[in-house]
Design an enzyme around this catalytic site. Sequence first.
Site, PDB file in Angstrom:
ATOM      1  N   GLU A 264      11.591   6.822  -1.429  1.00 49.86           N
ATOM      2  CA  GLU A 264      10.146   7.025  -1.424  1.00 49.86           C
ATOM      3  C   GLU A 264       9.830   8.387  -0.834  1.00 49.86           C
ATOM      4  O   GLU A 264      10.411   8.780   0.180  1.00 49.86           O
ATOM      5  CB  GLU A 264       9.405   5.983  -0.570  1.00 49.86           C
ATOM      6  CG  GLU A 264       9.355   4.583  -1.102  1.00 49.86           C
ATOM      7  CD  GLU A 264       8.534   3.666  -0.180  1.00 49.86           C
ATOM      8  OE1 GLU A 264       7.601   4.176   0.502  1.00 49.86           O
ATOM      9  OE2 GLU A 264       8.839   2.465  -0.122  1.00 49.86           O
ATOM     10  N   GLU A 318      -3.431   2.033  -5.347  1.00 58.24           N
ATOM     11  CA  GLU A 318      -3.422   0.569  -5.215  1.00 58.24           C
ATOM     12  C   GLU A 318      -4.574   0.146  -4.303  1.00 58.24           C
ATOM     13  O   GLU A 318      -4.517   0.305  -3.088  1.00 58.24           O
ATOM     14  CB  GLU A 318      -2.076   0.109  -4.659  1.00 58.24           C
ATOM     15  CG  GLU A 318      -0.908   0.457  -5.576  1.00 58.24           C
ATOM     16  CD  GLU A 318       0.442   0.144  -4.955  1.00 58.24           C
ATOM     17  OE1 GLU A 318       0.783  -1.044  -4.837  1.00 58.24           O
ATOM     18  OE2 GLU A 318       1.147   1.108  -4.575  1.00 58.24           O
ATOM     19  N   LYS A 321      -4.418  -2.426  -0.951  1.00 61.70           N
ATOM     20  CA  LYS A 321      -3.572  -2.160   0.215  1.00 61.70           C
ATOM     21  C   LYS A 321      -4.431  -2.026   1.465  1.00 61.70           C
ATOM     22  O   LYS A 321      -5.560  -1.526   1.428  1.00 61.70           O
ATOM     23  CB  LYS A 321      -2.756  -0.881  -0.002  1.00 61.70           C
ATOM     24  CG  LYS A 321      -1.759  -0.972  -1.146  1.00 61.70           C
ATOM     25  CD  LYS A 321      -0.805   0.202  -1.169  1.00 61.70           C
ATOM     26  CE  LYS A 321       0.279   0.044  -0.129  1.00 61.70           C
ATOM     27  NZ  LYS A 321       1.359   1.048  -0.288  1.00 61.70           N
ATOM     28  N   GLU A 327      -3.546   5.098   2.313  1.00 59.79           N
ATOM     29  CA  GLU A 327      -2.665   4.056   1.776  1.00 59.79           C
ATOM     30  C   GLU A 327      -3.048   3.658   0.352  1.00 59.79           C
ATOM     31  O   GLU A 327      -2.196   3.218  -0.424  1.00 59.79           O
ATOM     32  CB  GLU A 327      -2.687   2.823   2.680  1.00 59.79           C
ATOM     33  CG  GLU A 327      -1.845   2.949   3.924  1.00 59.79           C
ATOM     34  CD  GLU A 327      -0.369   3.077   3.599  1.00 59.79           C
ATOM     35  OE1 GLU A 327       0.156   2.218   2.868  1.00 59.79           O
ATOM     36  OE2 GLU A 327       0.259   4.041   4.059  1.00 59.79           O
TER      37      GLU A 327
END
Length: 483
Positions: A264, A318, A321, A327
């Site tokens: 990541e 997303e 989250k 985030e």
Amino acid sequence: LFPFWPIFFLTLIYNVYFFVADGGSIGVNYGRIADNLPSAVKVVQLLKSQGLSRVKVFDADPSVLRSLAGSGIKVTVDLPNEMLSSAAKKPSFAAAWVQRNVAAYHPATEIEAIAVGNEVFVDTHNTTKFLIQAMRNIHQALVKSNLHSAIKVSSPIALSALQNSYPSSAGSFRQELVEPVFRPMLEFLRETGSYLMVNAYPFFAYEANSDVISLDYALFRENPGNVDAGNGLRYFSLFDAQIDAVFAAMSALKFDDIEMVVSETGWPSKGDGTEIGASVANAAAYNGNLVRRILTGGGTPLRPKADLTVYLFALFNEDDKNGPTSERNYGLFYPNEEKVYDIPFTSEGLKKYKDKRAPATGGGHVTAPPVTGGGVSRSTTRNTWCVASGEAGEEKLQAALDFACGEGGADCRQIQPGAACFKPNTVEAHASFAFNSYYQRNERAGGSCYFGGAAYVVAQPPSAYSRLIHPLSRYLFVCCGKC
């Protein structure tokens, strides 16, 4: 200009391969903590349309794995942290999980790795004690299914697993994790021919230390570099420094032979007011320059031959989250499949890519005072030059020189036999001339002074620079104006 045309074209073909095909690999993390994402079938079409040939998922969802069948996309699946204890305590559980989530789909779905847990050491449920046995049981299940040669087993670690990370040469794992976890993990990776997965986020380090870390250093932009006093190596990006800290920690335990995959890394396009550096412009610069950095080849200063596989985080924003605004804003794409910002993911796309220095938004921070030797402020980026690295070796410099003078389009007339800058007739001298010509012609764009690790940027003109530390002082002093 080139009297031996057949040789030139053969060399040029070699260098196209050297700079394009001989690099690392780019993948993407496909997270699904959102309520508005496209179907898995559409996601696979999106991945293929962007030339992304590797994807990492955080579970083993059947709809995703079925959709990836026959796509040619290599897949890393995840055994979630909450299943570690069961996989460790019961080999039968591990065998059933592999049969249900891996063997049932492979090889139509090209599963190449299993991530056993994710950042286990920071898991609040105290799953660290189960990690090694779970990895071993999953591997044994692969052996029973005769899949162990095709599928690797590893576990992504966060940089918080390091006791020391600065300078890179002092990198070491947290002492309490060395004997119970890291030594047996690295032994397992060696035994099985696998690699260490590492999650690395320069954004976090920059956000917390923006008063001392140069934004250029964090975003792979031109800067004079930062010398590691421990090993004498010069670093030009925070990413390389972080990765080498992990390599140094592995080396301290005598595991220099273990490879690494960056499972990541990424940069948020939006953040809260306190999240310094979170912006569309900075995310585009980080990820775009990282793609260039990886695909053009060359490892890190400590491991120059270690071409990396890197998984960008993440495919989509997303919306479900938790945590700060960042985030929910690491995505390369919006849920409607439009790009959050335009960057390439392939070598072909890199040919037209240039890092755009747009003002940062979101975090509201554009640049930061550079660390000593660690960055070039905005006021000095127009006064930079590209020089060859003598440490790259003659073979690598020659390949880079041929590329610059050939496909790269640098003006190399002054280094031809009989021309003003032909002497001294050395690869390093000619490479410095050609690299700087290429760099200046590309308007000092991000990544245009890399050449697979064979070049770097200096903030002084070559004449001044050479009087200090370069043996070719007179040559560069005379030829600076011509290149």
